[in-house]
Structures are given as structure tokens and as C-alpha cells.
Design an enzyme around this catalytic site. Structure first.
Site, PDB file in Angstrom:
ATOM      1  CB  SER A  96     -11.581 -37.731 -51.680  1.00  0.00           C
ATOM      2  OG  SER A  96     -12.585 -38.142 -50.865  1.00  0.00           O
ATOM      3  CE1 TYR A 117     -10.641 -32.659 -49.638  1.00  0.00           C
ATOM      4  CE2 TYR A 117     -12.438 -34.311 -49.756  1.00  0.00           C
ATOM      5  CZ  TYR A 117     -10.985 -33.811 -49.464  1.00  0.00           C
ATOM      6  OH  TYR A 117     -10.297 -35.171 -49.297  1.00  0.00           O
TER       7      TYR A 117
HETATM    8  C1  BGC Z   1     -11.315 -36.274 -46.465  1.00  0.00           C
HETATM    9  C2  BGC Z   1     -11.467 -36.906 -45.140  1.00  0.00           C
HETATM   10  C3  BGC Z   1     -12.530 -37.981 -44.977  1.00  0.00           C
HETATM   11  C4  BGC Z   1     -12.490 -39.117 -45.745  1.00  0.00           C
HETATM   12  C5  BGC Z   1     -13.702 -39.831 -45.918  1.00  0.00           C
HETATM   13  C6  BGC Z   1     -11.280 -37.617 -47.226  1.00  0.00           C
HETATM   14  O1  BGC Z   1     -11.263 -37.104 -48.730  1.00  0.00           O
HETATM   15  O2  BGC Z   1     -10.356 -35.446 -46.653  1.00  0.00           O
HETATM   16  O3  BGC Z   1     -11.360 -35.899 -44.251  1.00  0.00           O
HETATM   17  O4  BGC Z   1     -12.488 -38.553 -43.556  1.00  0.00           O
HETATM   18  O5  BGC Z   1     -12.358 -38.284 -47.225  1.00  0.00           O
HETATM   19  O6  BGC Z   1     -14.879 -39.050 -45.496  1.00  0.00           O
END
Ligand code: BGC
Length: 267
Positions: A152, A165
Site C-alpha cells: 500500500s 494497517y
Molecule cells: C487502503 C485504502 C486507502 C488507500 C489510500 C489503501 O492501502 O486500504 O483504504 O483508500 O490505501 O489511502
């Protein structure tokens, strides 16, 4: 018809039942890859993806496993071997969010997110590498095996209210690089894709609300929210021989979200 650059290779896509995993599984299927479509609880979604891949002419089957469980992961890889003989590609995609301010985050929610997003990728990578090494090189690909870790933008962008996360994604960054360094001499390529805001169920609350979707565009210089297919295409290319010299790299597929957009007319 498009040339199937990955014809006859076999892949596991974790969390292949929906969102980004679904798009990657389908794209690989279209490129001639036989796919184990892993899911946790959405059997219907996984079966649908299997149907689409079969329609495209590749083989596929759905396999339930919680990637944070060692027992489940071992059973999934045994099933892979039984069905397809060996694995060429692992797409480490399964991931989840359980958001809360730090002072309200339960240990359970911390451990669950780390368990799925980080430990799950470790367990699947370990089992894939065992099978890559056991099989050795073959003429289907220049590499002995390929792993793509779906991370991410939050592997580099801190994210208030999402410490579990963001920590899991930061962990993936170093895990991926370390695995890549360790495995390159064995001709195994390990890379990551870090998506920005992609329209999936994980962030549906944001993109389905007009005001929040508008606000989101303020931090996306390219001014559109991504589609799962944006990731599917890049993943299929990254595991192909065209990307044979790439290992230990993260590709940010984010419409520029990591470019500090707030500085465009400031600072
Ligand atoms: C998340 C999303 C978010 C995106 C940008 C991703 O890794 O799971 O919820 O919209 O990052 O912030």
C-alpha cells in the site's frame, strides 16, 4: 487474440475472491495462468472468479484458507501441488483494515491485521519458496519463481487512525526487500506493488460518498480513483519475463498519491 505471455504457469492469488486480488487473478487467467483462487469466507466471490478464468481458457479452483493460520496455508499449498503440480507465481494479496485511534485499538485488532497482512504474506512466501526450490528452473520462465507482495502507499505514508494497517504495510516493504536479497541468487524474484486509493470494498465508504470522494481527489494528483484492473495489469507484467531483471522493487500504482500533493502549491 492477445499473446498469452504467461501460458502454462501456475499461480496462487490470496484473497482472490474480491477487489485487487480478483482483478489480478482474472488478468493472470487471461494470460494463460492456472490460478488457485484463495478466499477466507466469500466462497461465492471466489467461485465467480474461477468461472471467469475458466471462460478465458485457463484452469482455476477456489481454496478456502485463512492466510494467518500456518495449518491452513500448509493445506492450501498441498492442494496447489496436488492440483497443478507446482507453483510459478505467488500473489501475496490478502489484506484487511480494522481501524481505530491508537488509544482505542484492541490488541485483537492489532494482532488480526498484523496476522493477515504481514504474517500471512510470510507464511505464503515461505511455502512458495519451498516449492520453487524443490522444482527448480524450468523452461516456462526465466526465473525459478516470482512473488508479488501487495502492499500500500501506507508503506511510506503514515496513516493516523490506522496504526495496525500502516505498520503491517511498512513491514511488508522490508520483508519483501530482505526476501528479494536472499532469494535473488536462487533466481527467485520478489517485488511489491503499492496501490493508492483503488475502488474496492475496503474503502467503499469513502469513494461511494460524493463529498468524501471529492476530498480524496485532492490527494491524488492524477485526479481519478484507481480501478482494480490498474493493479491487475501491472501485476501480470511484473511476473512476466519482460520484468525479469526487476527484483526487490516496489511499484507505486497510485496516481501520484506518494508525491506529497499538498506541496504542489505550498511549502
Ligand atoms: C487502503 C485504502 C486507502 C488507500 C489510500 C489503501 O492501502 O486500504 O483504504 O483508500 O490505501 O489511502
Amino acid at each position: 487474440m492477445e499473446i498469452q505471455k504467461l501460458k502454462g504457469q501456475n499461480a496462487i492469488v490470496t484473497g482472490g475472491n474480491s477487489g485487487i486480488g480478483r482483478a489480478i487473478a482474472i488478468e493472470l487467467g487471461k494470460q494463460g495462468v492456472n490460478v488457485l483462487v484463495n478466499y477466507h469466507s466469500d466462497k461465492e466471490g471466489a467461485d465467480e472468479v474461477v468461472g471467469i478464468i475458466k471462460q478465458a481458457g485457463s484452469d482455476a479452483f477456489a481454496c478456502q484458507a485463512d492466510v494467518s493460520s500456518e495449518e491452513d496455508v500448509l493445506a492450501m499449498f498441498a492442494g496447489m501441488k496436488e492440483k497443478f503440480g507446482h507453483i510459478d507465481i505467488l500473489i501475496n494479496n490478502a489484506g484487511m483494515q480494522k481501524d481505530a485511534p491508537l488509544h482505542e485499538m484492541s490488541l485483537d485488532d492489532w494482532q488480526r491485521v498484523l496476522g493477515v497482512n504481514l504474517t500471512g504474506q510470510f507464511l505464503c512466501a515461505r511455502e512458495a519458496v519451498k516449492q520453487f526450490l524443490e522444482r527448480g528452473m524450468c523452461d516456462k520462465s526465466k526465473a525459478c519463481g516470482k512473488i508479488v507482495c501487495i502492499s500500500s502507499v501506507h508503506d511510506v505514508i503514515p496513516w493516523a487512525g490506522h496504526v495496525n494497517y500502516a505498520t503491517s504495510k511498512g513491514g511488508i516493504l522490508m520483508m519483501m526487500k530482505t526476501m528479494a536479497q536472499e532469494l535473488a541468487p536462487r533466481k527467485i524474484r520478489v517485488n511489491a506493488i503499492s496501490p493508492g486509493a483503488i475502488k474496492t470494498s475496503i474503502n467503499e465508504e469513502v469513494w461511494s460518498d460524493p463529498q468524501q470522494a471529492k476530498d480524496l481527489l485532492n490527494i491524488i494528483p492524477y485526479k481519478r480513483i484507481g480501478e482494480p484492473e490498474d493493479i491487475g495489469k501491472v501485476a501480470a507484467w511484473l511476473v512476466s519475463d519482460e520484468a525479469d531483471y526487476i527484483t526487490g522493487t516496489t511499484i507505486y500504482v497510485d496516481g501520484g498519491m506518494t508525491l506529497y500533493p499538498a506541496f504542489a502549491d505550498n511549502g
